[in-house]
Structure formats: C-alpha cells, structure tokens
Design an enzyme around this catalytic site. Structure first.
Site, PDB file in Angstrom:
ATOM      1  N   GLN A 114      11.994 -13.838  -1.083  1.00  0.00           N
ATOM      2  CA  GLN A 114      12.369 -13.036  -2.256  1.00  0.00           C
ATOM      3  C   GLN A 114      13.644 -12.254  -1.946  1.00  0.00           C
ATOM      4  O   GLN A 114      13.644 -11.399  -1.060  1.00  0.00           O
ATOM      5  CB  GLN A 114      11.222 -12.059  -2.568  1.00  0.00           C
ATOM      6  CG  GLN A 114      11.490 -11.136  -3.729  1.00  0.00           C
ATOM      7  CD  GLN A 114      10.533  -9.948  -3.723  1.00  0.00           C
ATOM      8  OE1 GLN A 114       9.908  -9.648  -2.718  1.00  0.00           O
ATOM      9  NE2 GLN A 114      10.424  -9.269  -4.849  1.00  0.00           N
ATOM     10  N   SER A 117      15.936  -6.941  -2.909  1.00  0.00           N
ATOM     11  CA  SER A 117      16.462  -5.677  -2.397  1.00  0.00           C
ATOM     12  C   SER A 117      17.821  -5.843  -1.733  1.00  0.00           C
ATOM     13  O   SER A 117      18.119  -6.876  -1.132  1.00  0.00           O
ATOM     14  CB  SER A 117      15.499  -5.086  -1.366  1.00  0.00           C
ATOM     15  OG  SER A 117      14.225  -4.960  -1.914  1.00  0.00           O
ATOM     16  N   GLU A 232       3.754  -9.675  -7.623  1.00  0.00           N
ATOM     17  CA  GLU A 232       3.760  -9.200  -6.242  1.00  0.00           C
ATOM     18  C   GLU A 232       2.733  -8.087  -6.055  1.00  0.00           C
ATOM     19  O   GLU A 232       1.979  -8.060  -5.093  1.00  0.00           O
ATOM     20  CB  GLU A 232       5.150  -8.683  -5.856  1.00  0.00           C
ATOM     21  CG  GLU A 232       5.191  -8.059  -4.457  1.00  0.00           C
ATOM     22  CD  GLU A 232       6.597  -7.707  -3.985  1.00  0.00           C
ATOM     23  OE1 GLU A 232       7.466  -7.440  -4.841  1.00  0.00           O
ATOM     24  OE2 GLU A 232       6.806  -7.702  -2.769  1.00  0.00           O
ATOM     25  N   GLU A 367       5.742   6.103  -4.451  1.00  0.00           N
ATOM     26  CA  GLU A 367       6.320   7.037  -5.434  1.00  0.00           C
ATOM     27  C   GLU A 367       6.664   6.285  -6.719  1.00  0.00           C
ATOM     28  O   GLU A 367       6.427   6.787  -7.822  1.00  0.00           O
ATOM     29  CB  GLU A 367       7.588   7.698  -4.862  1.00  0.00           C
ATOM     30  CG  GLU A 367       7.329   8.727  -3.754  1.00  0.00           C
ATOM     31  CD  GLU A 367       6.929   8.106  -2.425  1.00  0.00           C
ATOM     32  OE1 GLU A 367       7.319   6.952  -2.161  1.00  0.00           O
ATOM     33  OE2 GLU A 367       6.213   8.762  -1.649  1.00  0.00           O
TER      34      GLU A 367
HETATM   35  C1  FAD Z   1       7.898  -4.854   5.358  1.00  0.00           C
HETATM   36  C2  FAD Z   1       8.763  -4.953   4.168  1.00  0.00           C
HETATM   37  C3  FAD Z   1       8.963  -6.175   3.566  1.00  0.00           C
HETATM   38  C4  FAD Z   1       9.798  -6.302   2.470  1.00  0.00           C
HETATM   39  N1  FAD Z   1      10.017  -7.552   1.945  1.00  0.00           N
HETATM   40  C5  FAD Z   1      10.911  -7.693   0.940  1.00  0.00           C
HETATM   41  C6  FAD Z   1      11.273  -8.997   0.464  1.00  0.00           C
HETATM   42  O1  FAD Z   1      10.768 -10.020   0.936  1.00  0.00           O
HETATM   43  N2  FAD Z   1      12.207  -9.094  -0.498  1.00  0.00           N
HETATM   44  C7  FAD Z   1      12.793  -8.005  -1.061  1.00  0.00           C
HETATM   45  O2  FAD Z   1      13.613  -8.176  -1.953  1.00  0.00           O
HETATM   46  N3  FAD Z   1      12.488  -6.753  -0.633  1.00  0.00           N
HETATM   47  C8  FAD Z   1      11.560  -6.573   0.353  1.00  0.00           C
HETATM   48  N4  FAD Z   1      11.259  -5.306   0.815  1.00  0.00           N
HETATM   49  C9  FAD Z   1      12.015  -4.167   0.267  1.00  0.00           C
HETATM   50  C10 FAD Z   1      11.227  -3.181  -0.561  1.00  0.00           C
HETATM   51  O3  FAD Z   1      10.955  -3.685  -1.810  1.00  0.00           O
HETATM   52  C11 FAD Z   1      12.082  -1.893  -0.609  1.00  0.00           C
HETATM   53  O4  FAD Z   1      12.141  -1.386   0.675  1.00  0.00           O
HETATM   54  C12 FAD Z   1      11.502  -0.859  -1.537  1.00  0.00           C
HETATM   55  O5  FAD Z   1      11.645  -1.255  -2.850  1.00  0.00           O
HETATM   56  C13 FAD Z   1      12.158   0.515  -1.349  1.00  0.00           C
HETATM   57  O6  FAD Z   1      13.543   0.450  -1.402  1.00  0.00           O
HETATM   58  P1  FAD Z   1      14.436   1.127  -0.275  1.00  0.00           P
HETATM   59  O7  FAD Z   1      13.971   0.647   1.024  1.00  0.00           O
HETATM   60  O8  FAD Z   1      15.854   0.921  -0.614  1.00  0.00           O
HETATM   61  O9  FAD Z   1      14.093   2.670  -0.364  1.00  0.00           O
HETATM   62  P2  FAD Z   1      14.662   3.755  -1.453  1.00  0.00           P
HETATM   63  O10 FAD Z   1      14.579   3.129  -2.765  1.00  0.00           O
HETATM   64  O11 FAD Z   1      15.991   4.175  -0.947  1.00  0.00           O
HETATM   65  O12 FAD Z   1      13.610   4.867  -1.312  1.00  0.00           O
HETATM   66  C14 FAD Z   1      13.680   5.901  -0.360  1.00  0.00           C
HETATM   67  C15 FAD Z   1      12.612   6.928  -0.728  1.00  0.00           C
HETATM   68  O13 FAD Z   1      12.918   7.486  -1.999  1.00  0.00           O
HETATM   69  C16 FAD Z   1      11.807   7.384  -2.856  1.00  0.00           C
HETATM   70  N5  FAD Z   1      12.267   7.230  -4.246  1.00  0.00           N
HETATM   71  C17 FAD Z   1      13.190   6.387  -4.723  1.00  0.00           C
HETATM   72  N6  FAD Z   1      13.293   6.523  -6.052  1.00  0.00           N
HETATM   73  C18 FAD Z   1      12.403   7.482  -6.432  1.00  0.00           C
HETATM   74  C19 FAD Z   1      12.036   8.074  -7.675  1.00  0.00           C
HETATM   75  N7  FAD Z   1      12.599   7.695  -8.824  1.00  0.00           N
HETATM   76  N8  FAD Z   1      11.081   9.020  -7.668  1.00  0.00           N
HETATM   77  C20 FAD Z   1      10.495   9.414  -6.508  1.00  0.00           C
HETATM   78  N9  FAD Z   1      10.800   8.888  -5.307  1.00  0.00           N
HETATM   79  C21 FAD Z   1      11.749   7.941  -5.274  1.00  0.00           C
HETATM   80  C22 FAD Z   1      11.092   6.162  -2.373  1.00  0.00           C
HETATM   81  O14 FAD Z   1       9.752   6.147  -2.792  1.00  0.00           O
HETATM   82  C23 FAD Z   1      11.237   6.311  -0.884  1.00  0.00           C
HETATM   83  O15 FAD Z   1      10.282   7.185  -0.383  1.00  0.00           O
HETATM   84  C24 FAD Z   1      10.417  -5.156   1.916  1.00  0.00           C
HETATM   85  C25 FAD Z   1      10.214  -3.914   2.504  1.00  0.00           C
HETATM   86  C26 FAD Z   1       9.408  -3.802   3.617  1.00  0.00           C
HETATM   87  C27 FAD Z   1       9.216  -2.453   4.229  1.00  0.00           C
END
Ligand code: FAD
Lengths: 398, 395
Positions: A114, A117, A232, A367
């Site tokens: 997928q 991100s 998902e 969140e």
């Molecule tokens: C083990 C693992 C596997 C993954 N596999 C995939 C994959 O196969 N394909 C893929 O595309 N992605 C994948 N992901 C990515 C995952 O979907 C993202 O990490 C997730 O959506 C969070 O985005 P970010 O890491 O950029 O964090 P951010 O979005 O930067 O978030 C940082 C913090 O801010 C908080 N936050 C953000 N917006 C808000 C809001 N509006 N209100 C309150 N809090 C908020 C979040 O909850 C978090 O605590 C994976 C992640 C992990 C950890």
C-alpha cells in the site's frame, strides 16, 4: 436468506474439501481452489472468488479450513492485498482488473503493498505530493512514499497520486495499481523498533503507469482510497479470534506458568480486567460480523480498530511486566532482518510488546480514529479546517 | 532485598511530617549541573550512544565519556577525599545521573558508582576501601554487583553459595541480571553461607572460575550479564568485613533505586522536550499537530506528571544525601514506583506523538521506551515498591 446462505456455503465447503483435502493439498493449490469455489471472499460475486453472500460466512469458512488442517495464513502474509486491495478492486476496478489480479493475490503468487503515506502526509493523507502526469496512454509518476509494509516483497502496489495540484487537496487525487518491478521504482528497507524491517521507503523516478492500471476516475482517488482505508481498519481490528487467543492468551499462559497459585491478587485482577475487555471486544466483532451486509465497511470499522489497538498495547505491555526480570531481556537479540510477515502475530512477548506500539499508528492513528468516531459516527461538529477549500498548492505542509 | 526491614516501626509514619530538606540547588550545584549538561551534550550524542550500544565502539561502555567523567572528578563525588574522591554527596551525584539518564549515556554509573561503591562503603574495611575506591574514582576499577539468583527475584536469596575452609572461601553458583557484569573489572558478589548468613566478596573479575555471559537485553544502552562462579577461591581478605553485609547490600540497593528514579526523570524530561518540539513543527491538515487539543492535552499531562516525578526523585536524592534513614525508607520506594510509571507512560506516548517516524529504529524515542520499561523492572517493579510502602505505612 440466512438459511439458504448457510446451505450454499456448506455445500461449497464440502465440494472444496472433497476435491482438495486441506491437510494434504499444498497451500497454493488449495487457495486457488478455494478461490474457484467462491470461498476466498464470500461476499464477492460468483466468478471473482465469492459466493454473493453476507461476509459473516467468511469466518465460518476460515474456521473450517483451519480445523481441517489447512492454512489461512495468506490473509496475514498478503494482508495489504487480501485485506485491502481486493475490496478496493472489487468496488472500483474494472472487470479486467478483477479477472487479472484477484486470484494470484489470493494464492500469494503476487504480494501487494500500500503506497499511501508520505513523509509529509500521514494522518493527513489527502495532502500527499507524489505526482502523476498524463502522457498519451500512460502516466509518469514521481515522488516518495514511506512506511510501505512488505514493499520489498510486493509485485503490485496500491498507489495514490496527485494529478491536479490546483484543486483542493481531496479533489486532485488519482488511484493506480503500480508494478513494483517497473523501471524507476526503488524500495529501501526502514528498520523498526523491533530491529526488523517490515516496512520500506519507496522512491518513484519517472515511473510509467499505463492508464488501464488506473482505478476509478481521474480525480476520484480520495473516494477509492477511503475504500481501501475502511477495509484496512476492518482487516486490522475486525478479525474474530477464538476466545482466549492472541495477546490475551499469551498473557494468561505467562500467568499460569510463572505466577499461578502463588500469584498476587492485584496482578490477577489486572489480568482479568484485560481478559474481560478482550472478551467484550471479541464479542463486539462477532456481533459486527453478523450484522455486516456486503459492500464496503463504514466508519464504524474505526471502533474495532481503535479498541483493538489500545487494548493490544496494554496487554502486550502487561505481559512483559508479568515476566519480571526476564522482561529485561530480548530473546534472540535485535536481528536487523526483513521478515516476510508481521511480527505482530508471532515472536516472544518482548517483541510483541514493541511491535504493538505501532498498532495505534498504522492504518490511521488512534487520535484520527477518535476524530472519525466523533465526527462521522456521533455527528459532532468538526475542527475548523484551514486547508479544505484552498488549492492544494497553497496549503502549508511540513 | 526487603527495604522495609531496617525502618523503625513507628505507627505514625503515614501522617508524620517528613524531615525538612532543601530542594534548591546551591550555586556550586548549579555550576556542576551546567558543566555536566555540556559534557553529556557534547559526548553522549545520539550517534555515539548508538555506536556503543551496537558494539561498534572499543568497549561495551563509552570509554571516552567515562574517562572524562573521571578527569572531572565526577566518578568520585560520593567517595571520601581520603580515598581519591570529592567527598561530596548523593545530591551532587544525582545531578550527574539525571543528565546520564536524559542522554541514555552508556556508562557504568549505576553499577560501579552507585551499587558497587555503596556496598563497599557500607561493608568494606578501611584497608579494602583504600585498596579499591581510588581506582573507582579514577574509572580504572569498575565494580558490578552480583546479588541475585538465576531468576532475578529480589526476595529470593543470592544464587551464589559461600563456604569456608581456613582462610579460604569457596564460591559457587550463578547470579543473573548483573548490570555491566561483562565489562566490570571487579565483582561485588553477595553469597549465602552454610549458616544462611549473607556475605559480600569483592573479587577481580578475572579470578579463575568466574565466567560471564552477556544477556540479550531489551535496553541495549545498559548491558547485563549472567555471572557464574564455579570453584572460585578467594581469601578472607576479599570478604567485605568492615560492616554488616546485609545492611550494606540494603544500602546499595536503596541508593540504586534512588539513582534509577533520578535517571528516569532525565528520560521523561528528554521525552517531553523532544515531543513538544516535534508537535510545534510537524504540520498535518495545514496546522501544527500541537494545535490539536488531543496532542496539546497529552503534552500538558506529561508536564504535570514530570513535575511530580521530579519532586519525588529529588526528595529521595536529598534525603539520601542527608542521611535521613527513616525517611529514605519511604522516599526511595515512593520515587522508584512513581517515576517508573510516569516514564513508561511518557515514553510510550512519545512514540505515539511522533507517528510512523517514532516507530523506526533510526528515531531515538524507542531507546527511551526500552530504558523506561527496563528501569521499571530493574531493582523491583512498582508493585514491589508499593508493597514496601504499604508495610511501612502500616496499611
Ligand atoms: C508499522 C507500520 C506500518 C505501516 N504500513 C503502511 C503501509 O503499508 N502503507 C502506508 O501507506 N502507510 C503505512 N503506515 C503509515 C501510517 O498509516 C501512518 O504512519 C499514519 O497514518 C500516521 O501518519 P504519520 O506517521 O505521518 O504521523 P502524523 O500524521 O504526523 O501524526 C503524528 C501525531 O499527530 C497526531 N495527529 C495528526 N493529526 C491529528 C489530528 N487531526 N488530531 C489529533 N491528532 C492528530 C497523530 O495521531 C500522531 O499522534 C504504517 C505505519 C506503521 C507504524
């Protein structure tokens, strides 16, 4: 309806098992036959691995296969495909897509990943920047994706791109299937806190994608992506396991082995608090499965995902505490390997404890799940949005 | 060890006013803090910590930082001047420990300067102190305390057995979870004798019959070893015979517990700083994630808990420095149980706030989570310490 559906499923299971005894048939052949008998995803129509019945019967099918000594590990090892890609292709793909991709996905001949991100777009997926520019009958893709689980094994990827930067962010997206072996796709491992690299970063440099690998209309990428995400969340949180299986089962085992009759009442009560929460959650997913009609899961899927993630973190952490001083160790050490599945489902309690930290991040953070439940299920007003109607180009990003 | 045993059984401990100690840093202590902060900031960089932790440096601990700590006289803060130390107190050492905890500095402070030194100060004769403490202050002698059995249960007697023939002691058995056990130059071994009494022995780690195996640890910044003694022979002069061994071990472990609490505060402080900075910078949905109340409130909670943790740890360190034994019996388990839980919560929240990047090996937050979990389980988990408190308070 229910009775007829049960009879149909029973009949198909019997036919499948007669032709291909689960314990004696090699996995791939069995999964192919399971698909051909309409038992891969029962809610899909005949001819696409389904039987056109309620998805609740899938649990029955899988249980029977496991009981008969067969394997359903394809659902875990190809989770991005089977758990998320299939539903998306079924809902938004063409018949050619369905005919071409579903069967080898289910048999694990082709692994999926997928590509949603990006470094700058996680929770705010719609802010993504990877671009796709049309040239005749194909698209040229440039950009970077991140946290791509199983990207190193995948043949195909589910890709969301920006095709119109002048539209507001949700409107300018288009969804594709991308060949991970195509020229210009570069997959690099990213190591996790467990010491393993399940996920990757993926760079696209002038990658050409034929237009017939587009899923949904140009500019409709957000709608298609939402289908993937809803699937998902159900795939992550909605699995019905037998009573006492999974993380809580492990905690109970550790208690029995190490505390048992000498265990103190407080710790036992903590264990039971977790056990009751896990069981209530399990019953909720049984109930949800039963109520589910065919089609794409709704925002309620976030309930299961949120609850499972938070509870799994608590239970796996508690298990390490139950180990006492042995919780200070990391059996086998940090291996720096690239596994072919997810450490979530196996490994020592220590590794499960670490792996579980991702549960509340992957597939949408806790969140974000709470925001969805508050706004889309409870109907509460949303946060003021600074970015919604502006052209994507003009929205601040980090 | 049961920390409750040495406390007086006055029934009013639950309500009695604690002795007054000051929590304000003196000018000298403030200078020390600045100096130590700079030193750890320069030396215990994330890159260096990782180099050492992954075994890519010349030793299992940071030899460069260790040498500098020795050069600045920071290893001998609690060692009397007569034995090459600074003759300061645990209040000063706590300043060093907090900075070490904040940087996850991979140096044997806890093992050698706290546990080993306190045991030696508690039970060593003048001759034994004079023989070993100058080396400890100089960093050339590194002590490790082997006091557990194989299961690591604090309430079970040591796994090593000692029997005596003439002036020779025979030591046999296994002690697990020995902090910095493999890199130590000397071991302080707690052993049970034939009569069931407890004795402490200080021996060269290279003594024949001693073998040490590294344990695969959750927290790579703090190595541990399993120490086996098979037919080890030491002399009566190697037995710490200047004081009661049980009391000395108790003293060492209590100091260890306070040291851990102080170190935990350093880790919580780091986590709060790094997550707050990230929440200010990271933009999603067109705004800094710190502008979402879900994030802001979590960080505010972390701040409040940090302040309480700091108070508990500082109190314990000051009470220990002041030699208030009765109050220490309360302050030590209070600090350890409280700080451990706050640290674990903050470190885990930290990963959550960083999102995907927080789950990567490259990012430092997981090192803090592992340290938090490990220090929670080390030298008695929170439940153990709360049980001690309950007993003391007559509950
Ligand atoms: C083990 C693992 C596997 C993954 N596999 C995939 C994959 O196969 N394909 C893929 O595309 N992605 C994948 N992901 C990515 C995952 O979907 C993202 O990490 C997730 O959506 C969070 O985005 P970010 O890491 O950029 O964090 P951010 O979005 O930067 O978030 C940082 C913090 O801010 C908080 N936050 C953000 N917006 C808000 C809001 N509006 N209100 C309150 N809090 C908020 C979040 O909850 C978090 O605590 C994976 C992640 C992990 C950890």
């Amino acid at each position: 309806m229910g009775v007829d559906e049960r009879a149909l499923i029973e009949e198909r299971i019997a036919a499948l098992f007669a032709a291909h005894p689960p314990a004696e048939t090699d996995e791939r052949t069995f999964w192919g036959a399971q698909f051909d008998h309409g038992l891969a995803w029962v809610q899909f129509p005949d001819g696409f691995g389904g039987s056109g019945v309620s998805p609740r019967w899938q649990a029955v099918v899988d249980q029977r296969i496991n009981d008969a000594g067969g394997s359903t590990r394809n659902r875990i090892n190809n989770v991005l495909g089977i758990g998320m890609g299939a539903g998306t292709i079924m809902a938004h793909g063409t018949d050619e897509h369905r005919a071409r991709y579903l069967r080898p996905m289910f048999t694990m001949e082709e692994i999926w990943c997928q590509l949603f991100s990006e470094p700058g777009a996680g929770s705010d997926l719609a802010a993504l920047s990877t671009s796709a520019v049309r040239e005749d009958d194909h698209w040229i893709v440039n950009g970077q994706k991140v946290w791509t689980t199983l990207g190193h094994l995948a043949k195909w990827g589910l890709l969301v791109t920006r095709t119109d930067p002048d539209q507001p962010k949700h409107a300018g997206l288009t969804y594709f299937i991308v060949d991970m072996e195509a020229e210009g796709v570069d997959v690099r491992p990213l190591y996790q806190i467990t010491g393993e690299a399940e996920f990757n970063e993926v760079y696209f440099t002038d990658v050409a994608i034929p237009d017939d690998l587009r899923v949904g209309d140009v500019g409709q990428g957000w709608t298609v992506a939402m289908t993937t995400l809803m699937n998902e969340r159900v795939a992550i949180g909605g699995n019905v396991q037998p009573r006492g299986a999974g993380a809580i089962g492990e905690a109970v085992d550790i208690w029995r082995e190490r505390h048992g009759a000498h265990g103190d009442a407080v710790t036992r009560d903590q264990l039971l608090q977790l056990w009751t929460a896990a069981e209530a959650m399990r019953l909720t997913s049984v109930r949800a499965k039963e109520a589910a009609t065919s089609g794409t899961p709704g925002p309620e899927g976030s309930t299961a995902k949120l609850q499972w993630a938070e509870l799994n973190k608590r239970i796996t952490s508690f298990s390490v505490d139950l180990l006492g001083p042995e919780g200070l160790t990391y059996p086998g050490g940090y291996s720096f390997s690239r596994p072919d599945g997810s450490a979530d489902v196996d490994g020592a309690p220590h590794k499960r404890f670490l792996r579980a930290r991702a549960n509340s991040i992957e597939g949408g953070t806790s969140e974000i799940m709470k925001n969805i439940l508050g706004e889309r299920v409870l109907g509460l007003p949303g946060e003021p949005r600074v970015d919604k109607d502006k052209p994507w180009r003009e929205v601040p990003r980090s | 060890m049961d920390t409750a045993t040495s406390a007086t059984d006055t029934p009013d401990l639950a309500t009695a006013a604690p002795p007054e100690v000051s929590y304000v840093l003196t000018d000298e202590q403030r200078q020390l803090q600045e100096m130590v902060r700079d030193l750890f900031g320069d030396r215990a960089t994330p890159e260096r910590v990782r180099e050492v932790m992954l075994g890519a440096a010349d030793a299992a601990f940071d030899t460069i930082l260790w040498q500098e700590l020795a050069d600045y006289g920071l290893l001998g803060l609690t060692i009397p001047e007569a034995h090459g130390g600074a003759g300061a107190s645990f209040a000063e050492l706590a300043i060093v420990l907090e900075e070490a905890g904040r940087r996850l500095a991979p140096v044997p402070l806890l093992s050698s300067i706290v546990l080993g030194t306190e045991a030696l100060l508690g039970a060593g004769t003048e001759t034994q102190r004079a023989a070993h403490l100058p080396g400890v202050a100089a960093g050339t002698t590194r002590l490790a305390l082997a006091h557990l059995d194989v299961g690591g249960d604090l309430l079970v007697p040591p796994g090593v057995h000692a029997s005596r023939t003439g002036d020779t002691w025979h030591l046999d058995g296994t002690s697990a979870y020995v902090i910095d056990g493999a890199s130590a130059s000397h071991l302080v071994v707690a052993a049970r004798t034939d009569t069931g009494a407890l004795e402490l022995f200080l021996l060269d780690a290279a003594t024949a019959g001693v073998s040490r195996t590294e344990v695969e640890v959750l927290d790579l910044t703090r190595p541990m070893a399993t120490v086996e003694l098979a037919g080890v022979e030491v002399g009566e002069e190697d037995r710490l015979s200047g004081g009661d061994a049980m009391a000395a071990l108790h003293r060492a472990l209590t100091a260890g517990v306070v040291a851990l609490a102080v170190e935990q505060v350093g880790g919580i402080q780091y986590t709060l700083e790094s997550t707050t900075a990230y929440a200010r910078d990271r933009i999603q949905f067109g705004r800094a994630i710190g502008s979402f109340q879900a994030i802001k409130h979590r960080l505010a909670d972390m701040l409040v808990e940090l302040e309480s943790a700091r108070s508990a740890a500082l109190h314990a360190a000051r009470v220990l420095a002041a030699g208030e034994r009765d109050e220490l019996a309360i302050a030590a388990p209070l600090a350890k149980s409280y700080c451990a839980e706050v640290y674990e919560r903050s470190a885990a929240d930290g990963i959550q706030l960083f999102g995907g990047i927080g789950f990567t090996w490259e990012h430092d937050q997981h090192l803090y989570l592992k340290r938090a979990k490990a220090t929670k389980l080390l030298l008695g988990d929170p439940k153990h310490h709360r049980a001690l408190l309950a007993e003391l308070l007559g509950l």
